[in-house]
Motif scaffolding. Structure first.
Motif, PDB file in Angstrom:
ATOM      1  N   ALA A  78      12.140  -5.096 -23.124  1.00 42.09           N
ATOM      2  CA  ALA A  78      12.099  -4.729 -21.702  1.00 42.09           C
ATOM      3  C   ALA A  78      10.997  -5.517 -20.998  1.00 42.09           C
ATOM      4  N   PRO A  79      11.273  -6.112 -19.842  1.00 46.57           N
ATOM      5  CA  PRO A  79      10.254  -6.906 -19.148  1.00 46.57           C
ATOM      6  C   PRO A  79       9.252  -6.055 -18.372  1.00 46.57           C
ATOM      7  N   GLY A  80       9.616  -4.827 -18.026  1.00 45.73           N
ATOM      8  CA  GLY A  80       8.755  -4.003 -17.190  1.00 45.73           C
ATOM      9  C   GLY A  80       7.374  -3.715 -17.767  1.00 45.73           C
ATOM     10  N   PRO A  81       7.286  -3.216 -19.007  1.00 49.28           N
ATOM     11  CA  PRO A  81       5.962  -2.873 -19.552  1.00 49.28           C
ATOM     12  C   PRO A  81       4.973  -4.038 -19.582  1.00 49.28           C
ATOM     13  N   PRO A  82       5.334  -5.226 -20.122  1.00 46.38           N
ATOM     14  CA  PRO A  82       4.350  -6.316 -20.089  1.00 46.38           C
ATOM     15  C   PRO A  82       4.052  -6.816 -18.685  1.00 46.38           C
ATOM     16  N   PHE A  83       5.033  -6.748 -17.794  1.00 48.43           N
ATOM     17  CA  PHE A  83       4.771  -7.195 -16.424  1.00 48.43           C
ATOM     18  C   PHE A  83       3.731  -6.311 -15.756  1.00 48.43           C
ATOM     19  N   SER A 127       0.812  -1.210   0.000  1.00 43.65           N
ATOM     20  CA  SER A 127       0.000   0.000   0.000  1.00 43.65           C
ATOM     21  C   SER A 127       0.851   1.269   0.000  1.00 43.65           C
ATOM     22  N   ASP A 128       2.157   1.119   0.162  1.00 39.49           N
ATOM     23  CA  ASP A 128       3.054   2.265   0.177  1.00 39.49           C
ATOM     24  C   ASP A 128       3.202   2.801  -1.246  1.00 39.49           C
ATOM     25  N   PRO A 129       3.072   4.121  -1.456  1.00 39.60           N
ATOM     26  CA  PRO A 129       3.217   4.667  -2.811  1.00 39.60           C
ATOM     27  C   PRO A 129       4.581   4.398  -3.433  1.00 39.60           C
ATOM     28  N   THR A 130       5.589   4.102  -2.605  1.00 37.01           N
ATOM     29  CA  THR A 130       6.918   3.845  -3.158  1.00 37.01           C
ATOM     30  C   THR A 130       7.052   2.434  -3.731  1.00 37.01           C
ATOM     31  N   ALA A 131       6.099   1.554  -3.432  1.00 37.31           N
ATOM     32  CA  ALA A 131       6.246   0.154  -3.818  1.00 37.31           C
ATOM     33  C   ALA A 131       6.338  -0.023  -5.329  1.00 37.31           C
ATOM     34  N   MET A 132       5.491   0.710  -6.085  1.00 40.25           N
ATOM     35  CA  MET A 132       5.510   0.576  -7.533  1.00 40.25           C
ATOM     36  C   MET A 132       6.818   1.095  -8.124  1.00 40.25           C
ATOM     37  N   VAL A 133       7.342   2.173  -7.560  1.00 39.04           N
ATOM     38  CA  VAL A 133       8.613   2.720  -8.038  1.00 39.04           C
ATOM     39  C   VAL A 133       9.731   1.709  -7.816  1.00 39.04           C
ATOM     40  N   GLU A 134       9.754   1.120  -6.619  1.00 40.32           N
ATOM     41  CA  GLU A 134      10.805   0.162  -6.302  1.00 40.32           C
ATOM     42  C   GLU A 134      10.654  -1.119  -7.127  1.00 40.32           C
ATOM     43  N   ALA A 135       9.424  -1.537  -7.367  1.00 31.30           N
ATOM     44  CA  ALA A 135       9.196  -2.750  -8.164  1.00 31.30           C
ATOM     45  C   ALA A 135       9.650  -2.537  -9.603  1.00 31.30           C
ATOM     46  N   ARG A 136       9.425  -1.346 -10.133  1.00 29.49           N
ATOM     47  CA  ARG A 136       9.834  -1.063 -11.512  1.00 29.49           C
ATOM     48  C   ARG A 136      11.345  -1.176 -11.671  1.00 29.49           C
ATOM     49  N   ALA A 137      12.071  -0.803 -10.621  1.00 30.04           N
ATOM     50  CA  ALA A 137      13.531  -0.887 -10.669  1.00 30.04           C
ATOM     51  C   ALA A 137      14.017  -2.334 -10.615  1.00 30.04           C
ATOM     52  N   LYS A 138      13.177  -3.245 -10.130  1.00 26.88           N
ATOM     53  CA  LYS A 138      13.576  -4.649 -10.011  1.00 26.88           C
ATOM     54  C   LYS A 138      13.240  -5.451 -11.265  1.00 26.88           C
ATOM     55  N   VAL A 139      12.139  -5.124 -11.927  1.00 29.85           N
ATOM     56  CA  VAL A 139      11.735  -5.878 -13.122  1.00 29.85           C
ATOM     57  C   VAL A 139      12.409  -5.228 -14.334  1.00 29.85           C
ATOM     58  N   THR A 140      13.677  -5.510 -14.483  1.00 29.98           N
ATOM     59  CA  THR A 140      14.460  -4.931 -15.569  1.00 29.98           C
ATOM     60  C   THR A 140      15.631  -5.845 -15.887  1.00 29.98           C
ATOM     61  N   ASN A 141      16.123  -5.767 -17.103  1.00 32.78           N
ATOM     62  CA  ASN A 141      17.290  -6.555 -17.492  1.00 32.78           C
ATOM     63  C   ASN A 141      18.581  -5.751 -17.396  1.00 32.78           C
ATOM     64  N   SER A 142      18.460  -4.442 -17.208  1.00 32.10           N
ATOM     65  CA  SER A 142      19.653  -3.600 -17.223  1.00 32.10           C
ATOM     66  C   SER A 142      20.413  -3.639 -15.905  1.00 32.10           C
ATOM     67  N   GLY A 143      19.696  -3.707 -14.788  1.00 30.04           N
ATOM     68  CA  GLY A 143      20.357  -3.683 -13.495  1.00 30.04           C
ATOM     69  C   GLY A 143      20.890  -2.323 -13.114  1.00 30.04           C
ATOM     70  N   ILE A 144      20.584  -1.313 -13.923  1.00 29.55           N
ATOM     71  CA  ILE A 144      21.056   0.049 -13.665  1.00 29.55           C
ATOM     72  C   ILE A 144      19.859   0.930 -13.334  1.00 29.55           C
ATOM     73  N   PRO A 145      19.882   1.653 -12.217  1.00 31.49           N
ATOM     74  CA  PRO A 145      18.756   2.537 -11.878  1.00 31.49           C
ATOM     75  C   PRO A 145      18.566   3.594 -12.963  1.00 31.49           C
ATOM     76  N   PRO A 146      17.338   4.040 -13.185  1.00 33.68           N
ATOM     77  CA  PRO A 146      17.101   5.064 -14.201  1.00 33.68           C
ATOM     78  C   PRO A 146      17.844   6.356 -13.869  1.00 33.68           C
ATOM     79  N   PRO A 174      10.401 -15.270  -9.379  1.00 32.89           N
ATOM     80  CA  PRO A 174       9.206 -14.729  -8.733  1.00 32.89           C
ATOM     81  C   PRO A 174       8.031 -14.586  -9.684  1.00 32.89           C
ATOM     82  N   LEU A 175       8.306 -14.210 -10.938  1.00 28.83           N
ATOM     83  CA  LEU A 175       7.215 -14.071 -11.901  1.00 28.83           C
ATOM     84  C   LEU A 175       6.632 -15.430 -12.261  1.00 28.83           C
TER      85      LEU A 175
END
Length: 222
Positions: free
Chosen positions: A153-158, A63-82, A193-194
């Protein structure tokens, strides 16, 4: 004196964002409102005269508003923060629940670079959160633009699958996630996890089908 320093610092930050980082004109009001909200929060709740009292951090919950931001950083193949400055600014707004302002900042980002997949995805997530986890036409459009900008990129379809699942459109969510698992790199941290989430989704779909068959069996014959 402290309040004068806080106000001066806010004005300095705003000047840097507008003149040095070239924040788009349409996003300037959103950034300014975020700074003013921060000042208001400090004025009403800040106690600069008190000694600091560090506390142990708590785990973020869904329920934390930061959860979606943090999740987006994890579902990626780059491993580099935006590192895109618009995405970074928008993420800061989203972490504070200012989803509409975050989407406005990101609108300036995609107007500057329509192929910025990360900005499209962050915008889509912000729009869904602003609509209280509802997939609106605007957020669906942003997800599709994110997918088109970076098909690998895995983020958009996820996250589009997650939005579908939240609306009960389990079949559409499964199609996206099954394809994503099938083409995921073996060493991707988000793959296992997916895959587990996909199994739970399959169980939910199977339960729906059993319930549907049961209800049909109870209906009187015409």
């Amino acid at each position: 004196m402290t309040w004068i320093l806080v106000l001066g610092l806010a004005l300095l930050v705003l000047a840097v964002l507008v003149f040095a980082l070239k924040v788009p004109r349409g996003a300037r009001e959103a950034v300014a409102s975020a700074l003013l909200l921060g000042i208001a929060g400090y004025v009403t709740q800040g106690s600069p005269g008190l000694a600091g009292a560090p506390k142990e951090g708590r785990e973020a919950i869904s329920s934390d508003p930061t959860a979606m931001v943090e999740a987006r950083a994890k579902v990626t193949n780059s491993g580099i923060p935006p590192n895109n400055r618009w995405v970074v600014i928008a993420d800061g707004l989203a972490r504070n629940g200012q989803f509409a302002d975050a989407a406005e900042v990101l609108r300036g980002a995609v107007e500057t670079n329509p192929k910025n997949a990360e900005a499209w995805l962050a915008m889509a997530n912000a729009l869904v959160a602003h609509a209280e986890n509802t997939l609106t036409p605007a957020s669906l459009y942003a997800y599709r633009r994110a997918i088109a900008a970076d098909p690998d990129a895995p983020g958009p379809p996820f996250f589009l699958g997650l939005a579908y699942a939240q609306e009960g459109r389990l079949g559409e969510a499964r199609a996206l996630w099954a394809d994503l698992v099938a083409r995921a790199p073996e060493k991707a941290a988000w793959r296992a996890p997916l895959a587990a989430q996909l199994q739970r989704l399959d169980a939910a779909i199977a339960a729906q089908k059993r319930e549907s068959v049961s209800v049909q069996g109870e209906l009187p014959l015409p």
